[in-house]
Design a protein around this motif. Structure first.
Motif: not given
Length: 189
Positions: A169-182
């Motif tokens: 979750a982001n403050a004050p609103r929203g979202a963060t989608f994240q990914f890692t790769l080697p």
């Protein structure tokens, strides 16, 4: 000289053809390619494909790419499909927001675990706390016309590349989608 609109259209058409071919391979269980990949270049190409949608929905986009990002090994088209899914989801989420700015931030970084981190951060309505993990379950959707497969497939692709995909979750609103790769310590071809 800057590329013309015709050049962009041809390049976009070629990329779309590659996406369709790789999706067919995905359905037929063809293993992903593991070519050296400059993730910053893959991000740039994916964001180019979404330019018109961002304009149409009046969404501002910022891109913050890490300098000297290490190379990853992967299937460019599959990983760009993950990016496109995350970006389109963010655009659709922000389309419902009538107050405040509509902003999309796409970034890359070197993660502490010697991996590449890619994040797609939006200023949409966000997800309910119980929705963060459920969002990745097959057939779970919050969209009226959604099938609930995009995030599930995206997670499968990232995990098939040795990485991890999650949401916060982001403050004050929203979202963060994240990914890692080697990360791979070699230069891209």
């Amino acid at each position: 000289m800057a590329p013309s609109r015709l050049t962009w259209a041809i390049e976009d058409g070629n990329r779309a053809g590659e996406v369709i071919g790789r999706i067919r391979g995905f359905i037929n269980k063809v293993p992903p390619r593991h070519d050296p990949l400059d993730m910053n270049q893959a991000i740039f190409e994916a964001t180019t494909l979404t330019r018109n949608e961002l304009i149409r929905h009046r969404i501002g986009m910022q891109i913050q790419l890490a300098q000297e990002l290490p190379v990853v090994r992967g299937d460019r088209v599959q990983l760009q499909q993950v990016l496109l899914n995350l970006i389109v989801n963010a655009i659709e989420a922000m389309s419902a927001v009538n107050e405040g700015p509509r902003e999309l931030l796409i970034s890359s970084a070197i993660n502490a675990a010697d991996s590449v981190l890619v994040a797609v951060r939006d200023s949409g309505p966000g997800l309910a706390p119980e929705g963060f993990d459920r969002a990745f379950h097959a057939f779970h959707t919050t969209k009226p016309d959604g099938m609930g497969m995009g995030l599930s497939i995206s997670r499968w692709i990232v995990e098939a590349h040795g990485g991890r995909l999650w949401a916060t979750a982001n403050a004050p609103r929203g979202a963060t989608f994240q990914f890692t790769l080697p990360a791979r310590r070699e230069s891209p071809s």
